[in-house]
Design an enzyme around this catalytic site. Structure first.
Site, PDB file in Angstrom:
ATOM      1  CD  GLU A 177      -6.905  -5.024   2.530  1.00 40.35           C
ATOM      2  OE1 GLU A 177      -6.810  -4.375   1.486  1.00 40.35           O
ATOM      3  OE2 GLU A 177      -6.268  -4.739   3.565  1.00 40.35           O
ATOM      4  CE  LYS A 215      -2.755  -5.170   3.941  1.00 40.50           C
ATOM      5  NZ  LYS A 215      -3.788  -4.189   3.826  1.00 40.50           N
ATOM      6  NE  ARG A 224       5.055  11.618   7.860  1.00 39.01           N
ATOM      7  CZ  ARG A 224       3.847  11.957   7.485  1.00 39.01           C
ATOM      8  NH1 ARG A 224       2.804  11.485   8.148  1.00 39.01           N
ATOM      9  NH2 ARG A 224       3.654  12.760   6.473  1.00 39.01           N
ATOM     10  CE  LYS A 250      -0.799   2.929   8.531  1.00 38.74           C
ATOM     11  NZ  LYS A 250      -1.300   1.615   8.134  1.00 38.74           N
ATOM     12  CD  GLU A 293       0.182  -3.329   1.549  1.00 35.27           C
ATOM     13  OE1 GLU A 293      -0.636  -4.001   2.210  1.00 35.27           O
ATOM     14  OE2 GLU A 293       0.281  -2.104   1.656  1.00 35.27           O
ATOM     15  CB  CYS A 318       9.820  12.532   4.349  1.00 37.24           C
ATOM     16  SG  CYS A 318      10.286  12.356   2.624  1.00 37.24           S
ATOM     17  CG  ASN A 353       6.357  15.174   4.453  1.00 31.42           C
ATOM     18  OD1 ASN A 353       5.369  15.165   5.161  1.00 31.42           O
ATOM     19  ND2 ASN A 353       6.437  14.416   3.391  1.00 31.42           N
ATOM     20  N   GLY A 354       7.287  16.492   1.321  1.00 27.29           N
ATOM     21  CA  GLY A 354       6.373  16.958   0.277  1.00 27.29           C
ATOM     22  C   GLY A 354       7.071  16.923  -1.058  1.00 27.29           C
ATOM     23  CG  HIS A 398     -14.051 -15.052 -18.106  1.00 26.69           C
ATOM     24  ND1 HIS A 398     -14.699 -15.446 -19.257  1.00 26.69           N
ATOM     25  CD2 HIS A 398     -14.978 -15.079 -17.121  1.00 26.69           C
ATOM     26  CE1 HIS A 398     -15.974 -15.677 -18.977  1.00 26.69           C
ATOM     27  NE2 HIS A 398     -16.169 -15.463 -17.684  1.00 26.69           N
ATOM     28  CD1 TRP A 404       8.714   5.385   0.898  1.00 29.76           C
ATOM     29  CD2 TRP A 404       7.870   7.000  -0.407  1.00 29.76           C
ATOM     30  NE1 TRP A 404       8.017   4.789  -0.120  1.00 29.76           N
ATOM     31  CE2 TRP A 404       7.492   5.742  -0.931  1.00 29.76           C
ATOM     32  CE3 TRP A 404       7.454   8.139  -1.068  1.00 29.76           C
ATOM     33  CZ2 TRP A 404       6.722   5.612  -2.076  1.00 29.76           C
ATOM     34  CZ3 TRP A 404       6.677   8.009  -2.216  1.00 29.76           C
ATOM     35  CH2 TRP A 404       6.315   6.760  -2.710  1.00 29.76           C
TER      36      TRP A 404
HETATM   37  C1  F6R Z   1      -2.316  -1.067   2.268  1.00 28.50           C
HETATM   38  C2  F6R Z   1      -2.215   0.326   2.607  1.00 28.50           C
HETATM   39  C3  F6R Z   1      -2.377   1.338   1.525  1.00 28.50           C
HETATM   40  C4  F6R Z   1      -3.336   2.435   2.001  1.00 28.50           C
HETATM   41  C5  F6R Z   1      -3.423   3.556   0.957  1.00 28.50           C
HETATM   42  C6  F6R Z   1      -4.428   4.616   1.354  1.00 28.50           C
HETATM   43  O1  F6R Z   1      -2.061  -1.886   3.365  1.00 28.50           O
HETATM   44  O2  F6R Z   1      -2.023   0.664   3.731  1.00 28.50           O
HETATM   45  O3  F6R Z   1      -2.825   0.756   0.350  1.00 28.50           O
HETATM   46  O4  F6R Z   1      -4.592   1.865   2.220  1.00 28.50           O
HETATM   47  O5  F6R Z   1      -2.174   4.142   0.800  1.00 28.50           O
HETATM   48  O6  F6R Z   1      -4.106   5.179   2.574  1.00 28.50           O
HETATM   49  P1  F6R Z   1      -5.155   5.983   3.444  1.00 28.50           P
HETATM   50  O7  F6R Z   1      -6.217   5.049   3.854  1.00 28.50           O
HETATM   51  O8  F6R Z   1      -4.351   6.508   4.592  1.00 28.50           O
HETATM   52  O9  F6R Z   1      -5.677   7.073   2.562  1.00 28.50           O
END
Ligand code: F6R
Length: 615
Positions: free
Chosen positions: A488, A492, A27, A610, A495, A2, A101-102, A511, A75
């Site tokens: 990746e 993307k 966040r 994030k 997400e 959060c 937060n936590g 397979h 969150w």
């Molecule tokens: C995908 C994304 C997440 C982060 C993951 C790790 O677009 O942003 O999958 O890559 O949560 O986050 P970090 O790199 O901050 O440890």
């Protein structure tokens, strides 16, 4: 995870808090709330939804005035996102108001004790348990707020950054930190509290990051009082000047931060290379590698640990380090690594990769590796983050603040660092010839320009997105170093557009996933000239034979794949080792364009945040 915010000073708190919350929405953004205090008490508003919903609610209610306040954007972890579970949370007597937060892991057993003592609970949150625990301890022992907070926190298992205010003492905020980030901005006669410093850099550049196990008592017109939660020992604060460029955290001409960040990549890659790659001398100089040369020289193996996009970068790192430095590499999900008994011996190298430097699983993996005696090396974007502070040595990616929830520029910055690392270790270990080393260094220097040209394919991708934005499934295929890029690309798309997508090594398609292919299935295939080009042509033919639609990423001058594919996206030629830095760009743009056409909020996709600072 959060975002938390707070203000104590002489200005009207509300605008500072609401604008700060907007900057912290990366966040979490499923609910939010604010409490503003004056000498008569406080006004508290909270609501489900984004900060803009809270703002609407407050405008339709009475204006909040007061020079002390706290706010939160959530969150959800414990309890669904709704008005009741939103923060701030208030104690039973309504005297204490808390944001958090936590995660409090032992909240259930504490709740049982508090229920026995007659406390009642409105929400399903662990935070409401904490605020009542503080109240219980304060009343029972007739303590000051700060002492009650301190004693309560010593009973807590879990992670937190908190801010708490007592109704009858609006001139004081108590804050504390363990595991979740907390920055404090300090001006003459005012304090700013936030999960990161971005909400307050307009007001002050003097900041202090609380360390784990620290708490602070902020009082109007008084000096900062910093203490250890464990034993109440006073600590001398070390206040530093922040070096953040405000332009980096504004959208400028772009509709979304994600699009801005995709387009920033020529610059961010250049920033990652700056001062580290001196092409003319064929020199890579990175202090933290230089000073640990012996460790890298003698490495028998390296384990890389990360989550999400950073894990995909790690897989590319595996390829690079094995290819160029001939060191065996294992890549692990941090969430798996932390809960098994990994074979890590003293002096083994463990590399942790994280954009935010605050990912809970990666932090736990780092701690486990350290406990086992490993040399832990970090690749991090956020300066001063928990991971950056706790590794033995490391490299910052210098991609600048990444606000879009879906990682883009931090991914290419991580790959750039991994290329530098692999080349440097390869040079130490003489596993790379001088000519190849020099060639790759030179080519690495040209990557920002090549990324720039790659970004020009935007219009082609817009056309493709218009055709396929309505499908339910996408398949992404790649081989070798471009297999993690396929993963990746699929991540993307999932997400931000909520379309199901899977990444596969191209040859694995037969397979299993081949069963999915029909005329409604687009397959994005990375078909650059190196990396088993002939085999990829075979894979494309298999797809076409089943009427699948092929979107191929090819090199300029490509002929064979271009003849077979339904859509072709051309990118500049580059050595295979560096190709992920280019092949990922069209996949980022494709995900963005599809989500945009679908009208999704690209920067704040549902259910995501994030930095994942909880398990
Ligand atoms: C995908 C994304 C997440 C982060 C993951 C790790 O677009 O942003 O999958 O890559 O949560 O986050 P970090 O790199 O901050 O440890």
């Amino acid at each position: 995870m959060c975002g938390i915010i707070g203000y104590l000073g002489y200005k009207d708190a509300y605008p500072i808090l609401i604008n700060g919350l907007k900057k912290l929405e990366y966040r979490g953004y499923d609910s939010s709330g604010i409490a503003v205090f004056d000498n008569n008490g406080y006004k508290l508003y909270k609501t489900k939804g984004k900060v803009s919903e809270l703002e609407k609610k407050i405008i339709s209610g009475s204006i909040i005035q007061g020079t002390t306040g706290i706010g939160h954007t959530r969150w959800a972890t414990h309890g669904i996102p709704d008005d009741i579970n939103a923060h701030p949370h208030v104690s039973n007597s309504k005297e204490l108001v808390l944001i958090h937060n936590g995660i409090i892991e032992n909240y259930h057993s504490l709740k049982v004790i508090l229920l026995k003592h007659g406390f009642t609970f409105k929400s399903q949150t662990d935070t409401e348990v904490l605020v009542n625990l503080i109240e219980y301890i304060q009343k029972k022992n007739k303590l000051s707020l700060e002492e009650a907070v301190r004693i309560s926190l010593n009973e807590i298992i879990g992670a937190y950054s908190i801010a708490i205010v007592e109704r009858s003492h609006p001139e004081r905020i108590v804050i504390a930190k363990l595991g979740s980030p907390l920055a404090l901005g300090i001006n003459d006669r005012e304090f700013f509290i936030a999960s990161d410093p971005i909400p307050f850099i307009d007001y002050t550049k003097n900041a202090l990051y609380l360390k784990d196990g620290e708490m602070a008592i902020l009082r109007k017109n008084k000096e900062l009082d910093l203490r250890k939660i464990l034993n109440n020992h006073k600590i001398s604060p070390i206040i530093k000047e922040l070096k953040i460029n405000i332009k980096e955290i504004e959208k400028g001409k772009y509709k979304y931060f994600m699009l801005k960040e995709i387009n920033e990549q020529p610059k961010t890659i250049l920033d990652t290379l700056r001062g580290r790659l001196l092409i003319t001398d064929g020199l890579i100089y990175i202090d933290s590698i230089e000073s640990n040369k012996d460790i890298f020289l003698k490495a028998k193996g390296i384990t890389i640990v990360a989550c999400g996009t950073s894990w995909h970068a790690s897989l590319i790192g595996e390829y690079l380090l094995e290819e160029l430095a001939r060191v065996p590499v294992e890549v692990e999900y941090a969430s798996e690594f932390r809960y098994r008994n990994p074979i890590i011996k003293k002096k083994d190298i463990v590399i942790v990769i994280s954009q935010s430097g605050e990912t809970a699983d990666t932090i736990a993996a780092l701690e486990l590796a350290k406990k086992k005696g490993a040399f832990v090396f970090g690749i991090c974007n956020v300066v001063g983050s928990s991971i950056a502070r706790n590794v033995d040595a490391g490299i910052y990616t210098h991609a600048g603040p990444e606000i879009g929830v879906a990682s883009t520029k931090s991914f290419t910055a991580q790959i750039t660092v991994l290329v530098l690392l692999a080349l440097k270790i390869g040079k130490y270990r003489s596993t790379i010839t001088d000519s190849r080393y020099n060639y790759l260094c030179k080519e690495l220097g040209s990557i920002p320009d090549k990324v720039n040209s790659t970004l020009k394919i935007d219009d082609t991708i817009k056309r493709i997105s218009k055709i396929y934005h309505g499908v339910n499934n996408f398949l992404y295929l790649g081989r070798g170093i471009n297999f993690p890029v396929a993963l990746e690309g699929a991540l993307k798309l999932k997400e931000i557009s909520y379309i199901h997508a899977e990444g596969y090594p191209a040859a694995e398609m037969k397979h299993g996933p081949i069963a999915l292919i029909d005329e409604s299935m687009p397959v994005v295939i990375i078909a650059t000239k190196k990396g088993c080009y002939e085999k990829i042509i075979g894979n494309i033919q298999e797809i076409k034979a089943r009427k699948g639609k092929v979107i191929a990423i090819v090199n300029e001058g490509d002929f064979q794949v271009s003849m077979l594919a339904d859509h072709v996206i051309k990118i500049p030629n580059v050595s295979e080792e560096l190709s992920p830095l280019l092949t990922v760009i069209p996949l980022q743009i494709l995900a963005y364009q599809i989500a945009f056409i679908l009208g999704e909020n690209v920067d704040q996709p549902r259910n995501l945040a994030k930095s994942v600072t909880v398990e």
